[in-house]
Structures are given as C-alpha cells and as structure tokens.
Write a protein that holds these residues in place. Structure first.
Motif, PDB file in Angstrom:
ATOM      1  N   PHE A 118       8.805 -57.358  -9.693  1.00  0.00           N
ATOM      2  CA  PHE A 118       9.029 -57.584 -11.020  1.00  0.00           C
ATOM      3  C   PHE A 118       9.650 -58.986 -11.143  1.00  0.00           C
ATOM      4  N   PRO A 119       9.292 -59.371 -12.453  1.00  0.00           N
ATOM      5  CA  PRO A 119       9.703 -60.917 -12.560  1.00  0.00           C
ATOM      6  C   PRO A 119      11.236 -60.874 -12.332  1.00  0.00           C
ATOM      7  N   GLU A 120      11.643 -62.016 -11.917  1.00  0.00           N
ATOM      8  CA  GLU A 120      13.401 -62.239 -11.930  1.00  0.00           C
ATOM      9  C   GLU A 120      14.195 -61.978 -13.362  1.00  0.00           C
ATOM     10  N   SER A 121      13.179 -62.381 -14.325  1.00  0.00           N
ATOM     11  CA  SER A 121      13.840 -62.443 -15.696  1.00  0.00           C
ATOM     12  C   SER A 121      14.195 -60.921 -16.085  1.00  0.00           C
ATOM     13  N   PHE A 122      13.293 -59.954 -15.409  1.00  0.00           N
ATOM     14  CA  PHE A 122      13.631 -58.601 -15.884  1.00  0.00           C
ATOM     15  C   PHE A 122      14.944 -58.150 -15.419  1.00  0.00           C
ATOM     16  N   ALA A 123      15.731 -58.781 -14.674  1.00  0.00           N
ATOM     17  CA  ALA A 123      17.043 -58.358 -14.625  1.00  0.00           C
ATOM     18  C   ALA A 123      18.163 -58.272 -15.714  1.00  0.00           C
ATOM     19  N   TYR A 124      17.592 -59.402 -16.927  1.00  0.00           N
ATOM     20  CA  TYR A 124      18.363 -59.294 -18.040  1.00  0.00           C
ATOM     21  C   TYR A 124      18.201 -58.023 -18.744  1.00  0.00           C
TER      22      TYR A 124
END
Length: 75
Positions: free
Chosen positions: A40-46
């Motif tokens: 997953f892209p790191e921005s999915f952490a949001y």
C-alpha cells in the motif's frame, strides 16, 4: 446498560487508543513502513488512522453504523 452497549463502548475505546497513538506520532511515521511492505502507499496510513479514530464515535454512540464500518474496514 446491556452487554452490547458495553461491547460497543469498550471496542470503540480500544480502537480509538490505537488511532490516537498513530495520530500523536504521525500516521506515516507510525505505520508507513508497514503499509509499504504490504504493497500500500504510505499515505494510506492516514486513512487507517481516521478509521481507528472513528472508534471514539463508536464509543459515544454517534453515527455508530458508519463508525463501525470504518473500524471494520481498517481491520
């Protein structure tokens, strides 16, 4: 208070605690590497953090169906 209410409140508070920790540390710093390892892209952490912060809504009994869906999707 019924058993289902207790389950809703406790589950909401436990999930919210995980989201609050990620929010204080920074979502990408807290779980960004794990997201990247799983493709997953790191921005999915949001998105994951917002889903876990919905635990507060679940515990308070506000928008419970929407909050439960958000919590379930992040699990």
């Amino acid at each position: 208070m019924t058993a289902l209410s207790v389950l809703r409140i406790v589950t909401g508070l436990l999930v919210f605690a995980h989201g609050a920790r990620k929010l204080l540390k920074g979502p990408v710093a807290a779980i960004g590497g794990s997201m990247r390892e799983h493709g997953f892209p790191e921005s999915f952490a949001y998105v994951v953090t917002l889903g876990e912060l919905a635990g507060l809504l679940l515990a308070l009994g506000l928008f419970t169906r929407h909050a439960a869906l958000a919590v379930a999707l992040t699990m």
